[in-house]
Every structure is written in C-alpha cells, then in structure tokens.
Design a protein around this motif. Sequence first.
Motif, short mmCIF file in Angstrom:
data_model
loop_
_atom_site.label_atom_id
_atom_site.label_comp_id
_atom_site.label_asym_id
_atom_site.label_seq_id
_atom_site.Cartn_x
_atom_site.Cartn_y
_atom_site.Cartn_z
N ARG A 68 0.83 -1.20 0.00
CA ARG A 68 0.00 0.00 0.00
C ARG A 68 0.86 1.25 0.00
O ARG A 68 2.02 1.23 0.43
N LEU A 69 0.30 2.34 -0.47
CA LEU A 69 0.97 3.62 -0.41
C LEU A 69 1.05 4.09 1.03
O LEU A 69 0.18 3.76 1.86
N ALA A 70 2.07 4.86 1.34
CA ALA A 70 2.18 5.42 2.68
C ALA A 70 1.06 6.43 2.91
O ALA A 70 0.57 7.08 1.97
N GLY A 71 0.63 6.57 4.14
CA GLY A 71 -0.42 7.53 4.47
C GLY A 71 -1.80 6.89 4.46
O GLY A 71 -1.97 5.73 4.08
N SER A 72 -2.77 7.65 4.88
CA SER A 72 -4.15 7.14 4.94
C SER A 72 -4.75 7.08 3.54
O SER A 72 -4.36 7.83 2.64
N ALA A 73 -5.70 6.19 3.37
CA ALA A 73 -6.36 6.00 2.07
C ALA A 73 -7.76 6.60 2.12
O ALA A 73 -8.61 6.13 2.89
N PRO A 74 -8.04 7.62 1.34
CA PRO A 74 -9.39 8.19 1.32
C PRO A 74 -10.37 7.25 0.65
O PRO A 74 -9.98 6.25 0.02
N GLY A 75 -11.65 7.54 0.77
CA GLY A 75 -12.66 6.76 0.08
C GLY A 75 -12.43 6.78 -1.42
O GLY A 75 -11.99 7.78 -1.99
N GLY A 76 -12.69 5.66 -2.06
CA GLY A 76 -12.45 5.56 -3.50
C GLY A 76 -11.07 5.06 -3.84
O GLY A 76 -10.76 4.83 -5.01
N ALA A 77 -10.21 4.85 -2.82
CA ALA A 77 -8.87 4.30 -3.04
C ALA A 77 -8.90 2.82 -2.71
O ALA A 77 -9.35 2.41 -1.64
N HIS A 78 -8.41 1.99 -3.62
CA HIS A 78 -8.55 0.55 -3.50
C HIS A 78 -7.24 -0.18 -3.76
O HIS A 78 -6.36 0.32 -4.47
N THR A 79 -7.13 -1.37 -3.19
CA THR A 79 -6.22 -2.40 -3.66
C THR A 79 -7.11 -3.57 -4.09
O THR A 79 -8.30 -3.61 -3.76
N LEU A 80 -6.52 -4.52 -4.82
CA LEU A 80 -7.33 -5.64 -5.31
C LEU A 80 -6.59 -6.94 -5.08
O LEU A 80 -5.62 -7.25 -5.76
N ARG A 81 -7.07 -7.67 -4.09
CA ARG A 81 -6.49 -8.97 -3.79
C ARG A 81 -7.57 -10.00 -3.48
O ARG A 81 -7.48 -11.15 -3.86
N THR A 82 -8.61 -9.55 -2.75
CA THR A 82 -9.63 -10.47 -2.27
C THR A 82 -10.97 -10.21 -2.95
O THR A 82 -11.16 -9.19 -3.62
N LEU A 83 -11.89 -11.12 -2.74
CA LEU A 83 -13.24 -10.95 -3.26
C LEU A 83 -13.89 -9.71 -2.67
O LEU A 83 -14.57 -8.96 -3.38
N ASP A 84 -13.68 -9.46 -1.38
CA ASP A 84 -14.24 -8.25 -0.77
C ASP A 84 -13.67 -6.99 -1.41
O ASP A 84 -14.38 -6.01 -1.62
N ASP A 85 -12.35 -7.02 -1.73
CA ASP A 85 -11.74 -5.88 -2.42
C ASP A 85 -12.43 -5.65 -3.77
O ASP A 85 -12.74 -4.51 -4.14
N ALA A 86 -12.65 -6.72 -4.50
CA ALA A 86 -13.24 -6.61 -5.84
C ALA A 86 -14.68 -6.11 -5.76
O ALA A 86 -15.12 -5.31 -6.60
N GLN A 87 -15.41 -6.56 -4.77
CA GLN A 87 -16.79 -6.09 -4.62
C GLN A 87 -16.83 -4.59 -4.31
O GLN A 87 -17.67 -3.86 -4.84
#
Length: 389
Positions: A113-132
């Motif tokens: 992940r990028l350093a710092g907090s992740a605002p809404g709309g920022a994603h990673t994609l690894r799991t089914l929950d991530d994809a949903q």
Amino acid sequence: MNSVAVIGASLAGLYAARALRAQGFEGRLVIVGVERHRPYDRPPLSKDFLTGSAGQEQLALADAEEIAELDAEWLLGTRAVGLDTAAGAVLLDGDRALSADGVVIATGAAPRRLAGSAPGGAHTLRTLDDAQALRADLVRGPVRVVVIGAGFIGAEVAASCAALGHDVTVVEAAPLPLLAPLGDEMARICSALHADHGVTLLTGTGVARLHGGGTDGRVTAVELSDGRLLPAEVVVTGIGVRPNTDWLAGSGLPLDDGVRCDAGCVTPLPNVVAVGDVARVAGTRAEHWTSATEQAAVAARNLLAGSTVATHRALPYFWSDQYGVRIQFAGRRGPTDTPRVLEGSPDDRSFLACYERDGRTTAVLALNRPRPFMRHRRELARATQPATT
C-alpha cells in the motif's frame, strides 16, 4: 501423522488439502482461512468479475460435493496469529490453539500500500471483498480512474475499467511496464496495448500521495512525484505484494521474503511445509496460479513422508489477459537474451516469439497464440527438466 492443519483457504491451501486426501491421508484435516469465503479463483477478480460478466458463484474452486468429500473442518473468518513449533500448535485469534502433527503454510500475500491514509475511493485488489468494493465504485457512473502500477493486476484492472467506459490513466514508476520479465523490446509491444484502447500510460514517475476532500472525504486527485496532479474519483494501487509471514515471527522458521523452503517446499522442520505465494522455494518465490497448484502435490507428499522425497522444478510460467489479448510467458529470460518472432506480427498484437542465448531457446512469449505457445512451452520444459522428480 494423525492431523494436519492447512493455514490458508485459497488456491494453494485447497490444492494442498486435495493432494493430502488423494495421497491417502485419512486423519483430521483442518483448513483455516482469514476470509469468510470458501476457496475461490482470484484471476477473474480483475477481469470478468470486475466487469460484471461473472458472478461470485462462478469463482468457486470447489463445489459442495467436493467440499464434503474432503471431510475437512473449516475455520473461516479465522486468523492464525502464531506457530508454536515446540507444542505442535497453530495459535489462532481469540486465544485459541489448534494442535496438529503437520502444518501446511498457505497464507499467500497481501498487497503493498501507499504510505499515508487512504481516502474513500482508493482501493487495492487482492480479495473478493476488495473486488466487490471496487466494482461498487465503478458502477456509480463514468469516473476518472488512476491505476498505480502497470504490472499484471494494474494492467488488467485498467483494461476492465476502460471496457466499462471509464477514463483511465496508468502510472508506472519503471520506464516500461513488464520490463523485468519481458525485456525492453517485448515490453514496449505489450505497453502499446494501453494506447490501443485509449488508456493513458505515464511511465518513469512515482506517486507522492493521494488527495481527498469534500464532505465525504473521497479521493480527488493523485499527486505524482514530479508534482503533477491527476484528477481521480477512483484509484487502484497495484504495486506488488508482500508474503503474509508476520504471524510466523518467533516461530523459528526462516523468513526471507517468504517462508524459506527447500526444493520440495519443506522447511527446516519436516512437519511444516509451505506452498503458494508465501513460499520461497529453493530461493525463488513465485506469485502465479500455476506454481501454487503444482507445489501442493509435492509438498503434501513430503509432509506425509516426513522428509523431502520429491522436488518441484517447474518451468516458470505466467499469463495475463489485457484488452482482449492473452499474454503468455514461460522460461527463464536472461538480461542479454535476444527475442525473435517466430510467427504472427507484433503490429497485429498476435505473435509468438522466443528468447535465445547462444543458439538456445531460454523463454517463449505469445500474444493471442495459445496453441503454438503451449507446444513451445512443452518443448522448452523437456529441454530443461521435468516439473517433478
């Protein structure tokens, strides 16, 4: 061996469980998974699932009948937090302990992940929950998407977003995407797929931070390391993964970008083996579907034998589907190996090429040439060494 715990309930873990039963293990089999889902296939998450052409039910790696035949205890939504090798127990969240004569480590990897907090709309994609979660943001209407990282996941997500009609920009720190595995000439050809489909590719620059604002705190822009701002309503970070080994700290197992194993997936403790993305087998950690499935049978055999009686020596292989083009690669390309097109044309985005060194083929690459590729892959494997000895 009367009991085996498989830690990790995804592809590698499931295949290890299958192999244990197929090789005659009739004892207690416990499968522990941090996700609440039964094993599912991850490659479609960035493609068919993200575009909506495949649903969750089509991702399942095992149907109800096979789940029953495995005769395993499933502890889903459960996290392994430690391994007590002296006591022969896997420590679980909630102050629980799971005793086992043998352990298969198949905990996979987590996205960087990028350093710092992740605002809404920022994603990673690894799991089914991530994809949903990502798919929910993409179906809200046309948005500006910035994909950070142009490796396999990044490129596949960019292709899916473009197919859904979004405005897509891909940011890659390297001079070219896929430069390390493919080399300059072939990486340049594959990189052109982005422009072919109206996707902007920015290379040679990193990301400084994400900007968020408004009352909802959602992402508004990506700030590049050179100071440029890219407006964005959705950001997907695909900058690689790190193996899930934190829970093994203090276990005594050697950890070095994964769990260090011999060529048979066996750790210094013969009753502990590792498979999949978390396993560093004979000095190499492979993050591909094929490696995870092939390692499982070898690891299960050695675990039941109590020593390394079989080894995994498969030819490296990966594939990626981008913009309707299947990219396939097999072999071990050296930095000075020369690519040569055997059939088709790079201009048509359909060709087969081999990499050569001193008159010998070291690797094969294909775009949309699956049949000839598989033939050359088999020939290359025979010319080197078999997958299992």
